[in-house]
Design an enzyme around this catalytic site. Sequence first.
Site, short mmCIF file in Angstrom:
data_model
loop_
_atom_site.label_atom_id
_atom_site.label_comp_id
_atom_site.label_asym_id
_atom_site.label_seq_id
_atom_site.Cartn_x
_atom_site.Cartn_y
_atom_site.Cartn_z
N CYS A 8 65.72 35.34 149.42
CA CYS A 8 65.49 36.74 149.02
C CYS A 8 65.60 37.68 150.23
O CYS A 8 64.79 37.60 151.15
CB CYS A 8 64.10 36.81 148.39
SG CYS A 8 63.42 38.46 148.20
N CYS B 108 62.57 39.97 150.83
CA CYS B 108 61.45 39.16 151.34
C CYS B 108 61.57 39.00 152.85
O CYS B 108 60.58 39.14 153.59
CB CYS B 108 61.45 37.77 150.70
SG CYS B 108 61.27 37.77 148.91
#
Length: 110
Positions: free
Chosen positions: A31, A34
Amino acid sequence: MTVHNIATKDQFKEVIAREPVVLIDAFATWCGPCKAVAPIIAKWAESEEFKDKIHFAKFDVDAVPELAQELGIRAMPTFLVFKDGDKVGEHLGGNPAPILNLLQKWNPEQ
């Protein structure tokens, strides 16, 4: 203090039972948002404002899928705040401002 890694559902339950206020970062290694927000979260974990006041923890949704399912994680990153074992706040996405607002709202010394 650092951002502690949670590897099991039982470990998660122990942390939220033991720590008065916990920020959980539900992330995935693939991600992008993230990865972008992780250094900011780590900096806050070390800051005087939150150090020793809020317990920072994270778990990889792909490594602990049963925890992700139990918590209803549907996007990464998702940040959850637990106070005295109960979920009191949530933010989906990697925008730092709302995450900081959550931390400030639930900081025991605010």
